[in-house]
Structures are given as C-alpha cells and as structure tokens.
Design an enzyme around this catalytic site. Structure first.
Site, mmCIF file in Angstrom:
data_model
loop_
_atom_site.group_PDB
_atom_site.id
_atom_site.type_symbol
_atom_site.label_atom_id
_atom_site.label_comp_id
_atom_site.label_asym_id
_atom_site.label_seq_id
_atom_site.Cartn_x
_atom_site.Cartn_y
_atom_site.Cartn_z
ATOM 1 N N ASP A 53 0.865 -1.181 0.000
ATOM 2 C CA ASP A 53 0.000 0.000 0.000
ATOM 3 C C ASP A 53 0.900 1.229 0.000
ATOM 4 O OD1 ASP A 53 -1.682 2.120 0.448
ATOM 5 O OD2 ASP A 53 -2.689 1.225 2.188
ATOM 6 N N TYR A 58 -7.232 15.442 -6.781
ATOM 7 C CA TYR A 58 -6.460 14.716 -7.809
ATOM 8 C C TYR A 58 -5.719 15.726 -8.680
ATOM 9 C CZ TYR A 58 -5.863 11.703 -12.000
ATOM 10 O OH TYR A 58 -5.371 11.005 -13.082
ATOM 11 N N THR A 88 -8.885 2.366 -20.236
ATOM 12 C CA THR A 88 -8.527 1.320 -19.270
ATOM 13 C C THR A 88 -9.829 0.822 -18.637
ATOM 14 O OG1 THR A 88 -8.363 2.928 -17.491
ATOM 15 C CG2 THR A 88 -6.322 2.438 -18.678
ATOM 16 N N VAL A 105 -7.071 7.766 -21.433
ATOM 17 C CA VAL A 105 -6.555 6.452 -21.831
ATOM 18 C C VAL A 105 -7.610 5.400 -21.542
ATOM 19 C CG1 VAL A 105 -4.661 4.808 -21.548
ATOM 20 C CG2 VAL A 105 -4.253 7.265 -21.202
ATOM 21 N N LYS A 159 -1.772 16.310 -9.273
ATOM 22 C CA LYS A 159 -1.150 16.182 -10.592
ATOM 23 C C LYS A 159 -0.403 17.472 -10.979
ATOM 24 C CE LYS A 159 -2.247 11.946 -11.549
ATOM 25 N NZ LYS A 159 -1.197 10.915 -11.662
HETATM 26 N N1 NAD Z 1 -6.482 6.337 -17.641
HETATM 27 C C1 NAD Z 1 -6.463 7.635 -17.950
HETATM 28 O O1 NAD Z 1 -7.265 8.110 -18.767
HETATM 29 C C2 NAD Z 1 -5.439 8.557 -17.317
HETATM 30 C C3 NAD Z 1 -5.415 9.888 -17.738
HETATM 31 C C4 NAD Z 1 -4.474 10.754 -17.198
HETATM 32 C C5 NAD Z 1 -3.587 10.298 -16.246
HETATM 33 N N2 NAD Z 1 -3.632 9.006 -15.840
HETATM 34 C C6 NAD Z 1 -2.655 8.589 -14.829
HETATM 35 O O2 NAD Z 1 -2.019 7.387 -15.225
HETATM 36 C C7 NAD Z 1 -1.716 6.615 -14.060
HETATM 37 C C8 NAD Z 1 -2.358 5.242 -14.184
HETATM 38 O O3 NAD Z 1 -3.754 5.434 -14.348
HETATM 39 P P1 NAD Z 1 -4.750 4.235 -14.679
HETATM 40 O O4 NAD Z 1 -5.832 4.829 -15.467
HETATM 41 O O5 NAD Z 1 -4.002 3.061 -15.182
HETATM 42 O O6 NAD Z 1 -5.300 3.930 -13.202
HETATM 43 P P2 NAD Z 1 -5.936 2.581 -12.617
HETATM 44 O O7 NAD Z 1 -6.797 2.998 -11.493
HETATM 45 O O8 NAD Z 1 -6.499 1.766 -13.706
HETATM 46 O O9 NAD Z 1 -4.650 1.829 -12.046
HETATM 47 C C9 NAD Z 1 -3.964 2.358 -10.948
HETATM 48 C C10 NAD Z 1 -3.254 1.226 -10.232
HETATM 49 O O10 NAD Z 1 -2.671 1.776 -9.044
HETATM 50 C C11 NAD Z 1 -2.972 0.917 -7.950
HETATM 51 N N3 NAD Z 1 -3.049 1.673 -6.713
HETATM 52 C C12 NAD Z 1 -3.926 2.667 -6.404
HETATM 53 N N4 NAD Z 1 -3.734 3.049 -5.135
HETATM 54 C C13 NAD Z 1 -2.722 2.289 -4.635
HETATM 55 C C14 NAD Z 1 -2.083 2.215 -3.368
HETATM 56 N N5 NAD Z 1 -2.444 2.982 -2.329
HETATM 57 N N6 NAD Z 1 -1.084 1.326 -3.204
HETATM 58 C C15 NAD Z 1 -0.728 0.512 -4.245
HETATM 59 N N7 NAD Z 1 -1.292 0.540 -5.450
HETATM 60 C C16 NAD Z 1 -2.295 1.418 -5.645
HETATM 61 C C17 NAD Z 1 -4.343 0.322 -8.304
HETATM 62 O O11 NAD Z 1 -4.583 -0.883 -7.582
HETATM 63 C C18 NAD Z 1 -4.225 0.107 -9.804
HETATM 64 O O12 NAD Z 1 -3.691 -1.165 -10.117
HETATM 65 C C19 NAD Z 1 -2.237 7.420 -12.885
HETATM 66 O O13 NAD Z 1 -1.189 8.218 -12.367
HETATM 67 C C20 NAD Z 1 -3.292 8.308 -13.484
HETATM 68 O O14 NAD Z 1 -3.505 9.462 -12.749
HETATM 69 C C21 NAD Z 1 -4.545 8.128 -16.347
#
Ligand code: NAD
Length: 255
Positions: A75, A163, A198, A196, A167
C-alpha cells in the site's frame, strides 16, 4: 473507434539490463508498462494492492528463463511499507511513479482527513519513492524517474480538485527533482496522458463521452496503455539520454 494497435513497440537494447520499479503496475496503464518493460528484457518489480490481477499479470509474463515481473503487495500510502519494499528490491535504474486514484469529489466533500488521504494516494508516495531509490540510482551511475501526470488539471475537469492539485504538484516536483538529482545523472520527467482507455475509466465515461473526447482530439483515435508505454520506454532508455525536467504529452492532441 480505432482498435488497439498490435504493432511492436521499439526495442531499446540498453533496457535489457535494467532493474525497474513501477508503482500501480497491477492494472490499467501500469499493467501496460509492466508488460512493455518485460518485453524489453528488463527486470521489473511492480507494487500494487490488487493481489488477484497482479498475480495473474506476473504469472502471465512468466518466461522460460524465469519471471522478470515480480509483484510486491504494497500500500503506497503506508510509507513504512513502501520504504521496506524498495529496500528489499535493492538498487534500481528506473522508477515509474504511476499509481494514483481518481475518485470523484466536490469541494464540499473535502474534509481534512479526505485531503490527507487523497494527497497520500496521488502525490506523497512519489516523493518518498524517489527519495528511497535515488541513492541506489547514483551508485549504479545514474537513472530515470518518470512521473505520471494528467491532462485533467490542464483542462480544469470537474469533481477532481484534490487529484488535480496532486497532478499539478507532480509537474512541479518533476522540475525540482530534475534539478536536485541531475548531478547524479538521474533524469526526472513527467508523462502527461490524455484520456486512456482502461477498465477503470469505463466507470467514468460512457461510449458517448468517449466519442466526445475523440471529437475534441486532433487525432481521431482512442489512447491505450501501450501508447503511454511507448513514451515511458523512450524516456527510460538511452534514447532519452538528454531529456530531463519536462512534460511529455500523450493526449492525441486533446489540449
Ligand atoms: N487512464 C487515464 O485516462 C489517465 C489519464 C491521465 C492520467 N492518468 C494517470 O495514469 C496513471 C495510471 O492510471 P490508470 O488509469 O491506469 O489507473 P488505474 O486505477 O487503472 O490503475 C492504478 C493502479 O494503481 C494501484 N493503486 C492505487 N492506489 C494504490 C495504493 N495505495 N497502493 C498501491 N497501489 C495502488 C491500483 O490498484 C491500480 O492497479 C495514474 O497516475 C493516473 O492518474 C490516467
């Protein structure tokens, strides 16, 4: 909508000998990053909370020569656990500070405790992970730290104040650490994704919302984790040797 590309990402020979840590590697973009670094032949350690998806990912990437993707249950809001995990892993070359959580909230929802919790999951661990790995990177002759930013605060999106605050802070942190660590040949950059596709994002965006995003982008494509991985690999590799202190956008021209 354009389907995910299956075209191979570039191979950077120098990455095959690297030791890499990726936070939040168990799903979404992080899963794409873990896969991409394993495909380069790197030794990849990923930290996450989600045992099930992380175990499946590590097992799925198991090669004949033994797994190069090692899952660590951690965590990231628990700084003692984070330090212990990074100490156990030992000296590394590349850190991707990827984990975050984009739960929605309005200004009236924010209590002091919620503020601390959001900053802990979205900003604090990046600082302490960088602090923990920088001396080892210096011992190995240099390194690359890649922080994951977000287009959200540039757009001023709704219901994401903490958030977006985090960022925005990550971009400032990137500049500060690039200055502080540059003399140890440690490069620090920020990758700024657009929207993105996901599994988690489908919680927030309907098909109509996605179509609207594509309409606003200059490129009429959806962005997938492998698009983000392409940029991260470049910045981690010898290809990005003169790149530090900056933001690298992968947003299909949304902003
Ligand atoms: N998906 C998008 O559209 C998007 C857009 C802009 C920025 N981002 C950034 O990209 C990065 C990844 O985003 P994503 O969309 O893959 O997110 P996601 O939520 O799909 O994945 C995040 C991962 O981080 C893990 N996580 C969260 N809190 C945690 C903790 N306390 N300890 C350990 N693990 C933890 C989660 O279990 C998960 O596997 C992030 O920094 C997000 O802000 C994503």
């Amino acid at each position: 909508m354009t389907p995910p590309s299956t075209s191979p990402i570039a191979i950077y020979p120098g990455l095959a000998t690297k030791r890499v840590v990726i936070t939040g590697g168990g799903s979404g973009i992080g899963e794409g990053l873990v896969t991409a670094f394993v495909e380069q032949g790197a030794e990849v350690h990923f930290l996450d909370l989600r045992d099930q998806s992380s175990d499946i990912l590590a097992v799925g990437l198991d090669g004949e020569a033994g797994s190069r993707a090692i899952y660590h249950q951690c965590d990231l809001t628990n700084l003692e656990a984070l330090k212990r995990t990074l100490t156990d892993i030992g000296d590394i070359d590349i850190l991707v500070n990827n984990a975050a959580n984009d739960d929605r909230h309005s200004l009236t929802d924010i209590t002091p405790a919620y503020f601390d919790e959001r900053i802990a999951v979205n900003l604090r661990h990046l600082i302490f992970a960088s602090q923990a790995v920088a001396p080892g990177m210096a011992r190995r002759g240099g390194g690359s730290i890649i922080n994951m930013g977000s287009i959200s605060w540039h757009l001023g999106q709704a219901d994401l104040a903490l958030y977006e605050t985090s960022k925005a802070g990550i971009e400032g942190l990137t500049r500060a650490l690039a200055r502080e660590l540059g003399s140890d040949a440690i490069r620090v950059n920020c990758v700024v994704p657009g929207n993105v596709k996901t599994p988690r994002q489908s919680r927030w965006y309907s098909e109509e919302d996605e179509a609207q995003i594509v309409a606003e982008q200059k490129l009429k494509v959806r962005i997938y984790p492998h698009h983000i991985a392409s940029m991260v690999l470049f910045l981690a590799s010898e290809g990005g040797a003169a790149c530090t202190a900056h933001n690298y956008w992968v947003d299909a021209g949304w902003l």
